[in-house]
Design an enzyme around this catalytic site. Structure first.
Site, PDB file in Angstrom:
ATOM      1  N   GLU A 229       0.813  -1.216   0.000  1.00  0.00           N
ATOM      2  CA  GLU A 229       0.000   0.000   0.000  1.00  0.00           C
ATOM      3  C   GLU A 229       0.848   1.269   0.000  1.00  0.00           C
ATOM      4  OE1 GLU A 229      -0.834  -2.659   1.788  1.00  0.00           O
ATOM      5  OE2 GLU A 229      -2.801  -3.146   0.947  1.00  0.00           O
TER       6      GLU A 229
ATOM      7  N   HIS B 176     -12.097  -3.885   6.991  1.00  0.00           N
ATOM      8  CA  HIS B 176     -12.705  -3.804   5.663  1.00  0.00           C
ATOM      9  C   HIS B 176     -13.906  -2.862   5.634  1.00  0.00           C
ATOM     10  CE1 HIS B 176     -10.256  -7.347   5.119  1.00  0.00           C
ATOM     11  NE2 HIS B 176     -10.651  -7.511   3.873  1.00  0.00           N
TER      12      HIS B 176
END
Lengths: 356, 320
Positions: free
Chosen positions: B60, B129
């Site tokens: 990321e 999430h």
């Protein structure tokens, strides 16, 4: 069941110029005189700039400044092999790179004097602003290399950083991405042995930093970072490889920071004087001078002339830096976004004219 | 006009913008062959090739940092981070660099990148999430924060984001990806960043919401005479639209799914207090999630603001 060796590797160390200034001609051909003189002039300018920055800081005319004393060969030797369209991502201890590439000297002082206008990079130079967050500019270099590859621009992108940066996650993520995507980027680590007070053995258990490249699938080499010819040779080879589509290279320049980490640091608290003295005799500038003397490239007149010219350049730059009018308050707002938000526009008015 | 869901609308915006401008490049984990874990980038790699729709390593920070370098070089990268909770690993890149390079270089380099990421609760997904931490990003100068509320706004806002000269965080409410179908023009169109949209007119109360809460608000309010404002861009946000409405209604309720303390509703409430308090007839109320860690599926419905919470707040302000 069987056990077999799947990979083995060697880590090479390149050094061609010894402390006495003798060149190992079996490894490289002697660089041409013009290049040697240019290296010398850039190293002297870097040294003079550094000396002046330290004294200006002590006089309160410059803010905190990180000295490059001892690292001139690693910086000049690599930067001198770059070409105008190449992109450079410096960390914060690369004044020698800036000066070699022709960065306006007054602006460099201006930046370290706390005026951000000093980092308005001239339009004809592709140097990213100084990066104070350690190692986080490595992915930016990878991104620029990815963009250059996408555009089919035959350039090289270089990221400079220190040994401390190799402990950061972005070092790993950036090098990994560069290897996977085979990007035209060269990573130049100036292993100056100390990340503030932590020695390199406190950063990694690996025998060399260069060997880390193996894990990312590309070449890594350690060079004598106080040997300007070795650095130049390794950099030139890596740049050519990148420009011709050969992918990334990692270069560890083994060098030493002779000064404190910054003007806000006292290295005497954590490192021994005899260690510093042992490195002082390996001074990269002295080593080049010894070589030049042997090659009849260094007369007293030339030596004085180069020094005087550097002093003059630095004197002029300090004068220009101190003549810059202070930044306007609008500068606070101008570059946050391309356009002021409605709230920023009101805040600017308040800052300029007082509360409405 | 085609009836599209939000996944299809975003995909269409990306496809059209990539056709129009070869500087637009998509990168991220699984965005290529797989078309993204929510299939938002489906078909793009087949159409534009692996050089433009780049499957990256699982990194990321490098995805975000690489996009910064690409943008500074002159491309218009669209980085997909699989879930907002995974962007935390790239916060240093986003905050210390994406947000600052224009300022740090005094305008020599800018970062016209878009970070797209699904966000928010309501899909019963694993830990990290379903985060709704948009307020973190609104506090950082130099970043725009955009949250569509359905397929139509998603397409128009994403097209604007892709053309914007600054870094944009484009938060896609995961719960809405396939929940709503709307008529979405096939032709390209833009919706300006920084402008809210009044989706329902009324006189008694101003309700401000964004993302998936807008859908819940519209389902919950019944026949209350409410101005419903879909904020769409949180940074910079359209304070004037909110204030104009509050001047009319004298009451305000702010609904968001992020937790209450330091949520973006606090900024809106403070703005109303600073600039509209004399028009108020009732306290400004916030309907928000409790100040707790985002739970897993079993307690998710207890975390999210419900229709009952929204109704109760409206009833409360209407008592004045």
């Amino acid at each position: 069941m069987s056990e077999e060796v799947l990979a083995t590797f060697d880590v090479k160390h390149l050094s061609v110029l010894d402390v006495e200034g003798n060149l190992d001609r079996t490894q490289i051909a002697p660089p041409d005189d013009a290049l040697v003189r240019r290296m010398y002039e850039c190293m002297v300018l870097s040294r003079v700039f550094d000396e002046r920055a330290l004294s200006l800081q002590r006089e309160g005319r410059l803010g905190t400044y990180p000295s490059i004393l001892g690292q001139e060969a690693a910086q000049v030797g690599s930067a001198i092999a770059l070409e105008q369209p190449d992109w450079v991502f410096p960390a914060f201890r690369e004044s020698g790179v800036h000066l070699t590439l022709g960065y306006p000297v007054d602006q460099l002082f201006q930046y370290w004097g706390g005026d951000e206008r000093g980092m308005r990079i001239p339009d004809n130079m592709n140097i990213f602003p100084v990066c104070v967050a350690v190692g986080t500019h490595i992915p930016h270099a990878v991104g620029a290399a990815l963009a250059a590859k996408y555009r089919k621009d035959p350039i090289v992108v270089v990221a400079y950083f220190g040994d401390g940066a190799t402990s950061k996650g972005d070092f790993h993520e950036g090098l990994n991405m560069a290897g996977v995507l085979q990007l035209p980027v060269v990573f130049i680590c100036q292993n100056n042995q100390w990340a503030i007070s932590i020695p390199v053995k406190g950063q990694t258990a690996a025998a060399t930093i260069a060997q880390k490249a193996i894990g990312y699938g590309f070449d890594g080499i350690q060079v004598d970072g106080n040997d300007v010819f070795a650095v130049h040779h390794a950099a030139q080879r890596a740049f050519e490889k990148a420009r011709s589509g050969g992918g990334p290279t990692f270069i560890e320049c083994l060098t030493y920071r002779l000064s404190d980490h910054t003007t806000a640091d006292d290295a005497g608290r954590y490192r021994r004087a005899d260690e510093v003295e042992a490195w002082r005799v390996k001074d990269p500038l002295l080593r080049l001078e010894r070589y030049m003397a042997k090659e009849d490239l260094l007369t007293d007149e030339y030596r004085a002339e180069v020094r005087n010219r550097a002093v003059q350049t630095v004197d002029d730059a300090v004068r220009v830096m101190e003549e810059h009018p202070p930044p306007a308050v609008e500068d606070l707002f101008t570059h946050t976004l391309a356009q002021l938000t409605p709230r920023q526009a009101r805040q600017l008015k308040e800052v300029t004219h007082g509360p409405a | 006009m085609a009836q599209l869901n939000m996944v299809q609308a975003i995909n269409l915006a990306l496809r059209q913008e990539m056709e129009r401008d070869d500087r637009v490049v998509v990168l991220g984990e699984d965005v290529g062959v797989d078309g993204g874990v929510f299939r938002v980038t489906e078909g793009l790699q087949e159409r534009f090739g692996a050089e433009r729709v780049i499957d990256t390593p699982l990194s990321e920070s490098a995805i975000t940092g690489t996009a910064i370098g690409m943008a500074a070089y002159g491309l218009r990268p669209v980085a997909e981070i699989q879930f907002l909770g995974f962007l935390y690993g790239a916060m240093e890149q986003f905050f210390s660099h994406g947000a600052r390079i224009r300022a740090r270089s005094r305008g020599r380099f800018n970062v016209p990148m878009v970070v797209r990421t699904p966000y928010g609760a309501g899909i019963k997904a694993p830990e990290l999430h379903e985060e709704s931490t948009e307020a973190f990003f609104c506090h950082m100068p130099g970043i725009k924060v955009v949250i569509p509320s359905g397929p139509y706004t998603a397409k128009g806002l994403l097209t604007s984001a892709l053309r914007d000269p600054d870094p944009v965080l484009f938060l896609e409410p995961t719960r809405l990806y396939r929940l709503i179908r709307e008529e979405v023009p096939e032709d390209e169109y833009t919706l300006p960043l920084g402008q809210a949209r009044t989706v329902r007119q009324g006189n008694d109360v101003t309700i401000v919401a964004w993302g998936s809460m807008l859908e819940r608000v519209l389902k919950s309010i019944g026949d209350v005479s409410a101005d419903v404002i879909d904020l769409l861009t949180l940074n910079p946000f359209d304070a004037e639209a909110i204030l104009a409405s509050v001047r009319k209604t004298g009451r305000a309720v702010i609904v968001h799914e992020a937790l209450k303390t330091g949520g973006f509703g606090a900024e809106i409430a403070a703005t109303i207090a600073e600039e509209g308090i004399l028009h108020l007839r009732a306290p400004v109320l916030r309907v928000a999630a409790p100040d707790v860690t985002m739970p897993l599926a079993k307690l998710e419905d207890s975390y999210l603001p419900t229709a009952a919470h929204i109704k109760k707040a409206i009833d409360e302000v209407m008592r004045y």
